[in-house]
Motif scaffolding. Structure first.
Motif, PDB file in Angstrom:
ATOM      1  N   TRP A 107       0.832  -1.205   0.000  1.00  0.00           N
ATOM      2  CA  TRP A 107       0.000   0.000   0.000  1.00  0.00           C
ATOM      3  C   TRP A 107       0.867   1.256   0.000  1.00  0.00           C
ATOM      4  CZ3 TRP A 107      -0.620   3.396   4.356  1.00  0.00           C
ATOM      5  CH2 TRP A 107      -1.619   4.359   4.223  1.00  0.00           C
ATOM      6  N   THR A 108       1.916   1.263   0.830  1.00  0.00           N
ATOM      7  CA  THR A 108       2.820   2.401   0.917  1.00  0.00           C
ATOM      8  C   THR A 108       3.529   2.632  -0.414  1.00  0.00           C
ATOM      9  OG1 THR A 108       3.185   1.993   3.281  1.00  0.00           O
ATOM     10  CG2 THR A 108       4.816   3.333   2.129  1.00  0.00           C
ATOM     11  N   GLN A 109       3.952   1.545  -1.044  1.00  0.00           N
ATOM     12  CA  GLN A 109       4.627   1.661  -2.337  1.00  0.00           C
ATOM     13  C   GLN A 109       3.661   2.175  -3.404  1.00  0.00           C
ATOM     14  OE1 GLN A 109       4.106  -0.577  -5.197  1.00  0.00           O
ATOM     15  NE2 GLN A 109       5.551   0.690  -6.376  1.00  0.00           N
ATOM     16  N   ARG A 110       2.405   1.744  -3.332  1.00  0.00           N
ATOM     17  CA  ARG A 110       1.431   2.135  -4.350  1.00  0.00           C
ATOM     18  C   ARG A 110       1.080   3.619  -4.256  1.00  0.00           C
ATOM     19  NH1 ARG A 110      -1.555  -1.573  -7.297  1.00  0.00           N
ATOM     20  NH2 ARG A 110      -1.053  -3.769  -6.926  1.00  0.00           N
ATOM     21  N   HIS A 111       0.892   4.172  -3.056  1.00  0.00           N
ATOM     22  CA  HIS A 111       0.522   5.590  -2.995  1.00  0.00           C
ATOM     23  C   HIS A 111       1.740   6.511  -3.041  1.00  0.00           C
ATOM     24  CE1 HIS A 111       1.593   6.195   1.240  1.00  0.00           C
ATOM     25  NE2 HIS A 111       0.827   5.190   1.609  1.00  0.00           N
ATOM     26  N   GLY A 112       2.890   6.040  -2.572  1.00  0.00           N
ATOM     27  CA  GLY A 112       4.129   6.784  -2.731  1.00  0.00           C
ATOM     28  C   GLY A 112       4.211   8.098  -1.975  1.00  0.00           C
ATOM     29  N   GLN A 113       3.368   8.296  -0.948  1.00  0.00           N
ATOM     30  CA  GLN A 113       3.349   9.542  -0.200  1.00  0.00           C
ATOM     31  C   GLN A 113       3.879   9.327   1.218  1.00  0.00           C
ATOM     32  OE1 GLN A 113       2.370  12.445  -1.704  1.00  0.00           O
ATOM     33  NE2 GLN A 113       2.191  11.149  -3.526  1.00  0.00           N
ATOM     34  N   PRO A 114       4.515  10.353   1.814  1.00  0.00           N
ATOM     35  CA  PRO A 114       4.915  10.211   3.216  1.00  0.00           C
ATOM     36  C   PRO A 114       3.687  10.113   4.110  1.00  0.00           C
ATOM     37  CG  PRO A 114       5.198  12.477   2.480  1.00  0.00           C
ATOM     38  CD  PRO A 114       4.858  11.673   1.265  1.00  0.00           C
ATOM     39  N   CYS A 115       3.725   9.222   5.065  1.00  0.00           N
ATOM     40  CA  CYS A 115       2.598   9.080   5.982  1.00  0.00           C
ATOM     41  C   CYS A 115       3.053   8.321   7.221  1.00  0.00           C
ATOM     42  CB  CYS A 115       1.418   8.367   5.325  1.00  0.00           C
ATOM     43  SG  CYS A 115       1.664   6.603   5.084  1.00  0.00           S
ATOM     44  N   THR A 116       2.245   8.431   8.252  1.00  0.00           N
ATOM     45  CA  THR A 116       2.427   7.645   9.466  1.00  0.00           C
ATOM     46  C   THR A 116       1.179   6.807   9.643  1.00  0.00           C
ATOM     47  OG1 THR A 116       3.734   9.409  10.476  1.00  0.00           O
ATOM     48  CG2 THR A 116       2.873   7.708  11.943  1.00  0.00           C
ATOM     49  N   LEU A 117       1.349   5.507   9.597  1.00  0.00           N
ATOM     50  CA  LEU A 117       0.217   4.588   9.718  1.00  0.00           C
ATOM     51  C   LEU A 117       0.301   3.855  11.052  1.00  0.00           C
ATOM     52  CD1 LEU A 117      -2.253   3.128   8.417  1.00  0.00           C
ATOM     53  CD2 LEU A 117      -0.617   1.440   7.536  1.00  0.00           C
TER      54      LEU A 117
END
Length: 257
Positions: free
Chosen positions: A203-213
């Motif tokens: 999921w992180t690779q697909r959206h490619g945006q910085p985030c904290t999950l």
């Protein structure tokens, strides 16, 4: 909608992020958890509607068994794939997966719930062996048909299908059945947590945006830092990014199950 009007990814065919031996251990464990859940169902719960449009719990289990049947023997694999592909081409559909799952539901509709569970338990060891064999033979080869994910057509390797998606599928349907019946999916860090970690990384690779999950519950954890902050239950996270229910922001990024 035809394939010609759907956007198509130019990325290389997607590969699995889990090593094969671990993938097969996760597959066997997921099949066992699904058997335990089916055994817990009371008679009235089999008719409960699920998030899968038009399917109740019994239909969902029929599809799940159909996938196990497909991977348990070469004749089943070739027969199901050829039939669903032919039906999709006749309907001019961009992908054949809906025709495959509908075929599986139809073919298993005549089984009693006891027969369905018995066949599940009998065939899942053969399905794991079949998946391991197919992964070994075709692991890095691209599948001939593109797959529809989040409104886009993309290519997968056979390894991604066999090692990853065919375990995510019963995992998600286990969650569907629990959501429909109120039963506890009883997630664990050892099993569900490993699946969730792989799902989050994709999921992180697909959206490619910085985030904290931050995912809560036994299968949860914390991934990333900065950017949008997302906090919710690990099982609910998986359901949202699978397309079940409304999702906004980064949670609208689809991951295949």
């Amino acid at each position: 909608m035809t394939a010609s009007v759907l956007p198509r990814s130019e990325a290389p065919p997607r590969r699995p992020g889990i090593e094969r031996d671990q993938a097969m251990r996760l597959a066997a464990a997921e099949y066992a958890r699904c058997a335990d859940l089916m055994a817990r169902l009371e008679s009235g719960q089999w008719s409960a509607p699920t998030a899968n449009t038009g399917w109740d719990v019994r239909d969902t289990a029929g599809h799940m068994l159909g996938m196990v049947q497909m991977m348990s023997s070469l004749p089943q694999l070739l027969g199901q794939m050829s039939t669903s592909t032919r039906e999709a081409k006749k309907a001019k559909a961009p992908v054949s997966i809906d025709f495959l799952t509908a075929l599986q539901v139809r073919r298993n509709a005549g089984l009693t719930t006891a027969e369905l569970l018995q066949r599940w338990r009998e065939l899942t060891p053969a399905a794991v062996r079949g998946r391991r064999r197919l992964s070994r033979l075709l692991h890095g080869r691209a599948m001939p048909e593109a797959q529809l994910v989040g409104g886009h057509l993309e290519r997968w390797t056979f390894g991604f299908l066999v090692d990853v998606v065919l375990t995510r599928d019963p995992f998600m349907h286990r969650l569907d059945i629990c959501a429909a019946t109120g039963l506890d999916p009883q997630p664990t860090a050892e099993h569900d947590g490993r699946l969730v970690d792989d799902i989050v990384r994709e999921w992180t690779q697909r959206h490619g945006q910085p985030c904290t999950l931050e995912l809560t519950g036994p299968a949860g954890g914390v991934w990333g830092s900065g950017g949008e902050r997302v906090t919710l239950d690990a099982m609910e996270f998986c359901r949202k990014i699978s397309g079940r229910g409304e999702a906004t922001g980064l949670l609208a990024t689809a991951v295949p199950f």
